[in-house]
Design a protein around this motif. Structure first.
Motif, PDB file in Angstrom:
ATOM      1  N   GLU A  44      -4.288  -2.047 -11.249  1.00 28.79           N
ATOM      2  CA  GLU A  44      -5.145  -2.163 -12.443  1.00 28.79           C
ATOM      3  C   GLU A  44      -4.938  -3.512 -13.132  1.00 28.79           C
ATOM      4  OE1 GLU A  44      -3.751  -0.233 -15.967  1.00 28.79           O
ATOM      5  OE2 GLU A  44      -5.759   0.458 -16.484  1.00 28.79           O
ATOM      6  N   GLU A  45      -3.669  -3.962 -13.136  1.00 23.85           N
ATOM      7  CA  GLU A  45      -3.362  -5.214 -13.825  1.00 23.85           C
ATOM      8  C   GLU A  45      -4.025  -6.403 -13.137  1.00 23.85           C
ATOM      9  OE1 GLU A  45       0.815  -6.639 -14.747  1.00 23.85           O
ATOM     10  OE2 GLU A  45       0.946  -4.450 -14.868  1.00 23.85           O
ATOM     11  N   PHE A  46      -4.027  -6.381 -11.804  1.00 24.78           N
ATOM     12  CA  PHE A  46      -4.508  -7.544 -11.062  1.00 24.78           C
ATOM     13  C   PHE A  46      -5.939  -7.376 -10.555  1.00 24.78           C
ATOM     14  CE2 PHE A  46      -0.009  -7.913 -11.257  1.00 24.78           C
ATOM     15  CZ  PHE A  46       0.160  -9.261 -11.533  1.00 24.78           C
ATOM     16  N   ARG A  47      -6.403  -6.137 -10.447  1.00 22.30           N
ATOM     17  CA  ARG A  47      -7.793  -5.894 -10.055  1.00 22.30           C
ATOM     18  C   ARG A  47      -8.391  -4.884 -11.043  1.00 22.30           C
ATOM     19  NH1 ARG A  47      -8.925  -4.759  -3.829  1.00 22.30           N
ATOM     20  NH2 ARG A  47     -10.944  -5.579  -4.480  1.00 22.30           N
ATOM     21  N   PRO A  48      -8.588  -5.307 -12.296  1.00 26.21           N
ATOM     22  CA  PRO A  48      -9.088  -4.352 -13.283  1.00 26.21           C
ATOM     23  C   PRO A  48     -10.402  -3.731 -12.816  1.00 26.21           C
ATOM     24  CG  PRO A  48      -8.808  -6.560 -14.245  1.00 26.21           C
ATOM     25  CD  PRO A  48      -8.451  -6.662 -12.803  1.00 26.21           C
ATOM     26  N   GLY A  49     -10.496  -2.439 -12.902  1.00 29.38           N
ATOM     27  CA  GLY A  49     -11.732  -1.737 -12.520  1.00 29.38           C
ATOM     28  C   GLY A  49     -11.809  -1.373 -11.049  1.00 29.38           C
ATOM     29  N   HIS A  50     -10.938  -1.963 -10.219  1.00 26.43           N
ATOM     30  CA  HIS A  50     -11.022  -1.720  -8.769  1.00 26.43           C
ATOM     31  C   HIS A  50     -10.871  -0.238  -8.438  1.00 26.43           C
ATOM     32  CE1 HIS A  50     -10.048  -1.759  -4.526  1.00 26.43           C
ATOM     33  NE2 HIS A  50      -8.841  -1.312  -4.789  1.00 26.43           N
ATOM     34  N   LEU A  51      -9.831   0.400  -8.989  1.00 30.57           N
ATOM     35  CA  LEU A  51      -9.596   1.802  -8.623  1.00 30.57           C
ATOM     36  C   LEU A  51     -10.606   2.737  -9.300  1.00 30.57           C
ATOM     37  CD1 LEU A  51      -5.699   1.793  -8.422  1.00 30.57           C
ATOM     38  CD2 LEU A  51      -7.291   2.209  -6.531  1.00 30.57           C
ATOM     39  N   ASP A  52     -11.219   2.299 -10.398  1.00 36.33           N
ATOM     40  CA  ASP A  52     -12.345   3.071 -10.965  1.00 36.33           C
ATOM     41  C   ASP A  52     -13.500   3.072  -9.951  1.00 36.33           C
ATOM     42  OD1 ASP A  52     -10.800   3.128 -13.279  1.00 36.33           O
ATOM     43  OD2 ASP A  52     -11.947   1.561 -14.299  1.00 36.33           O
ATOM     44  N   GLY A  53     -13.759   1.895  -9.379  1.00 34.70           N
ATOM     45  CA  GLY A  53     -14.826   1.774  -8.372  1.00 34.70           C
ATOM     46  C   GLY A  53     -14.533   2.614  -7.138  1.00 34.70           C
ATOM     47  N   VAL A  54     -13.244   2.652  -6.756  1.00 36.56           N
ATOM     48  CA  VAL A  54     -12.841   3.478  -5.604  1.00 36.56           C
ATOM     49  C   VAL A  54     -13.083   4.950  -5.925  1.00 36.56           C
ATOM     50  CG1 VAL A  54     -10.845   4.275  -4.260  1.00 36.56           C
ATOM     51  CG2 VAL A  54     -11.135   1.831  -4.720  1.00 36.56           C
ATOM     52  N   ARG A  55     -12.605   5.396  -7.096  1.00 39.22           N
ATOM     53  CA  ARG A  55     -12.755   6.827  -7.428  1.00 39.22           C
ATOM     54  C   ARG A  55     -14.236   7.218  -7.492  1.00 39.22           C
ATOM     55  NH1 ARG A  55      -8.755  10.561 -10.742  1.00 39.22           N
ATOM     56  NH2 ARG A  55      -9.978  12.442 -10.852  1.00 39.22           N
ATOM     57  N   LEU A  69       3.649 -17.608  -0.307  1.00 36.79           N
ATOM     58  CA  LEU A  69       2.783 -16.561  -0.870  1.00 36.79           C
ATOM     59  C   LEU A  69       2.772 -16.659  -2.393  1.00 36.79           C
ATOM     60  CD1 LEU A  69       4.162 -13.745   1.402  1.00 36.79           C
ATOM     61  CD2 LEU A  69       1.701 -14.178   1.145  1.00 36.79           C
ATOM     62  N   VAL A  70       1.638 -16.353  -3.000  1.00 42.05           N
ATOM     63  CA  VAL A  70       1.578 -16.256  -4.457  1.00 42.05           C
ATOM     64  C   VAL A  70       1.707 -14.772  -4.805  1.00 42.05           C
ATOM     65  CG1 VAL A  70       0.158 -16.647  -6.502  1.00 42.05           C
ATOM     66  CG2 VAL A  70       0.151 -18.319  -4.620  1.00 42.05           C
ATOM     67  N   ILE A  71       2.799 -14.454  -5.506  1.00 44.89           N
ATOM     68  CA  ILE A  71       3.091 -13.038  -5.781  1.00 44.89           C
ATOM     69  C   ILE A  71       2.218 -12.531  -6.928  1.00 44.89           C
ATOM     70  CG2 ILE A  71       4.903 -11.358  -6.353  1.00 44.89           C
ATOM     71  CD1 ILE A  71       6.947 -13.621  -5.743  1.00 44.89           C
ATOM     72  N   GLU A  72       1.560 -11.395  -6.735  1.00 47.43           N
ATOM     73  CA  GLU A  72       0.923 -10.717  -7.877  1.00 47.43           C
ATOM     74  C   GLU A  72       1.908  -9.709  -8.446  1.00 47.43           C
ATOM     75  OE1 GLU A  72      -3.005  -9.278  -6.970  1.00 47.43           O
ATOM     76  OE2 GLU A  72      -3.828 -11.301  -7.102  1.00 47.43           O
ATOM     77  N   TYR A  73       2.396  -8.828  -7.611  1.00 47.85           N
ATOM     78  CA  TYR A  73       3.502  -7.976  -8.052  1.00 47.85           C
ATOM     79  C   TYR A  73       4.397  -7.624  -6.875  1.00 47.85           C
ATOM     80  CZ  TYR A  73       0.416  -4.103  -6.494  1.00 47.85           C
ATOM     81  OH  TYR A  73      -0.408  -3.292  -5.770  1.00 47.85           O
ATOM     82  N   GLN A 127      14.261   8.687  -5.661  1.00 44.93           N
ATOM     83  CA  GLN A 127      13.243   8.364  -4.663  1.00 44.93           C
ATOM     84  C   GLN A 127      12.530   7.104  -5.133  1.00 44.93           C
ATOM     85  OE1 GLN A 127      11.713  12.155  -5.062  1.00 44.93           O
ATOM     86  NE2 GLN A 127      10.931  11.789  -7.110  1.00 44.93           N
ATOM     87  N   ALA A 128      12.055   6.326  -4.185  1.00 40.20           N
ATOM     88  CA  ALA A 128      11.470   5.046  -4.597  1.00 40.20           C
ATOM     89  C   ALA A 128      10.441   4.557  -3.594  1.00 40.20           C
ATOM     90  CB  ALA A 128      12.570   3.991  -4.750  1.00 40.20           C
ATOM     91  N   GLN A 129       9.416   3.918  -4.127  1.00 39.40           N
ATOM     92  CA  GLN A 129       8.403   3.255  -3.316  1.00 39.40           C
ATOM     93  C   GLN A 129       8.418   1.792  -3.735  1.00 39.40           C
ATOM     94  OE1 GLN A 129       6.496   5.673  -1.560  1.00 39.40           O
ATOM     95  NE2 GLN A 129       5.431   4.181  -0.289  1.00 39.40           N
ATOM     96  N   ALA A 130       8.527   0.909  -2.755  1.00 36.98           N
ATOM     97  CA  ALA A 130       8.447  -0.530  -3.039  1.00 36.98           C
ATOM     98  C   ALA A 130       7.010  -0.955  -2.755  1.00 36.98           C
ATOM     99  CB  ALA A 130       9.414  -1.283  -2.141  1.00 36.98           C
ATOM    100  N   LEU A 131       6.413  -1.688  -3.683  1.00 35.93           N
ATOM    101  CA  LEU A 131       4.998  -2.079  -3.531  1.00 35.93           C
ATOM    102  C   LEU A 131       4.839  -3.574  -3.796  1.00 35.93           C
ATOM    103  CD1 LEU A 131       4.913   0.766  -5.640  1.00 35.93           C
ATOM    104  CD2 LEU A 131       2.789   0.813  -4.357  1.00 35.93           C
ATOM    105  N   ILE A 132       4.027  -4.223  -2.945  1.00 39.33           N
ATOM    106  CA  ILE A 132       3.811  -5.664  -3.076  1.00 39.33           C
ATOM    107  C   ILE A 132       2.319  -5.976  -2.986  1.00 39.33           C
ATOM    108  CG2 ILE A 132       4.149  -7.906  -1.904  1.00 39.33           C
ATOM    109  CD1 ILE A 132       6.900  -6.918  -1.027  1.00 39.33           C
ATOM    110  N   ALA A 133       1.883  -6.895  -3.838  1.00 43.48           N
ATOM    111  CA  ALA A 133       0.564  -7.524  -3.664  1.00 43.48           C
ATOM    112  C   ALA A 133       0.788  -9.024  -3.757  1.00 43.48           C
ATOM    113  CB  ALA A 133      -0.417  -7.066  -4.736  1.00 43.48           C
TER     114      ALA A 133
END
Ligand code: AMP
Length: 288
Positions: free
Chosen positions: A122-133, A239-243, A263-269
């Motif tokens: 959401e922070e880096f692609r505002p609205g993206h997941l709204d469009g997906v849903r 690479l330019v890190i987004e998160y 428990q943990a999930q590591a996530l990268i963009a």
């Protein structure tokens, strides 16, 4: 393989399959298919008596028109890959066909992604997941009762579509493992946009995830230390890190969790030139 060019025809086909007591496996895609997509199709085939795939590049989930225009398109190859891999029906559609009740002059109202859409993407692609849903809601209503297959590569997306399926009562969402190159790079339609010299550099995303996993296996449970392990590797690359972030996969939060994780999930963009890449890895399981 049946190739249908509208959601209305696809809806009718799915309904007729169910009347014949077939169980439907459904794989939504945006085309430019690769082995990752085909792994979802193969799983759908194994677990259902019939299976279908949608190919639709959903403009509602692109915040940037240039990114939409640059998205790879390869329909003829896609159709032969699907036929060769046992797909029974593939369907396409236009935005107008998916939303026939909306005047083409008006914009389509987006369904908010909800709790699981908060943070990271959401922070880096505002609205993206709204469009997906919004589009996945339509796709689910076209296909109806079924099992729907999604890739773990798009981790936050799997949370949003699982939440949608819970809200509307169907389909059963099945999350499938990420398929990778030998180098560890997660397969993605966007990889075809990388230049040859960029292809080795982007494998640092996988190396960063592995570094977090190694720390976890050595007993590290502090989210900030795990995050730094990934950051160090990404910062040494071009690479330019987004998160590069750690989340509790069972308790999604927009901001990083505090304290000792069980428990943990590591996530990268990250971006390589104009190509945006995402990947993630569960840290608290056996598989690398
Ligand atoms: P897309 O065409 O990128 O919208 O992806 C369609 C589906 O394929 C989504 O559920 C993705 O998560 C999944 N997918 C994409 N890449 C991979 C991969 N490397 N491994 C497994 N699934 C994938």
């Amino acid at each position: 393989m049946l190739h249908l060019s509208s959601p209305a025809e696809a809806k009718e086909w799915c309904a007729s399959q169910r009347r014949q007591n077939q169980t439907i496996g459904f794989v939504p895609t945006m085309g430019a298919l690769h082995r990752g997509h085909l792994s979802l199709l193969n799983r759908a085939r194994q677990e259902n008596t019939t299976c279908c795939v949608s190919i639709f590049i959903n403009p509602l989930q692109f915040e940037d028109g240039q990114d939409f225009d640059a998205y790879p398109r390869n329909l003829d190859t896609d159709l032969s890959l699907l036929a060769d891999n046992g797909c029974d029906m593939v369907f396409e559609g236009t935005l107008e066909q998916f939303f026939p009740e909306i005047d083409p002059k008006d914009s389509i109202p987006l369904i908010p992604a909800g709790h699981f859409g908060k943070g990271l993407e959401e922070e880096f692609r505002p609205g993206h997941l709204d469009g997906v849903r919004t589009i996945v809601d339509r796709l689910f209503k076209v296909v109806g009762e079924s099992k729907a297959y999604f890739g773990e590569k798009d981790f936050q997306q799997t949370l949003v579509v699982s939440d949608l399926a819970r809200a509307i009562g169907y389909p059963e969402v099945i999350v499938c493992p990420t398929v990778r190159e030998v180098s560890g790079l997660a397969l993605s339609s966007r990889n075809s946009l990388l230049k040859a010299e960029q292809a080795s550099e982007v494998t640092q995303i996988y190396q960063a995830l592995l570094a977090a996993k190694k720390f976890w296996q050595q007993g590290e449970r502090d989210p900030e230390t795990l995050r730094c392990a990934m950051n160090d590797i990404l910062e040494a690359s071009t690479l330019v890190i987004e998160y590069a972030a750690i989340r509790d996969p069972e308790n999604w939060s927009a901001s990083p969790p505090y304290g000792h994780l069980t428990q943990a999930q590591a996530l990268i963009a990250a971006r390589m030139g104009s190509v945006r890449l995402i990947d993630n890895m569960r840290l608290d399981n056996e598989t690398p």
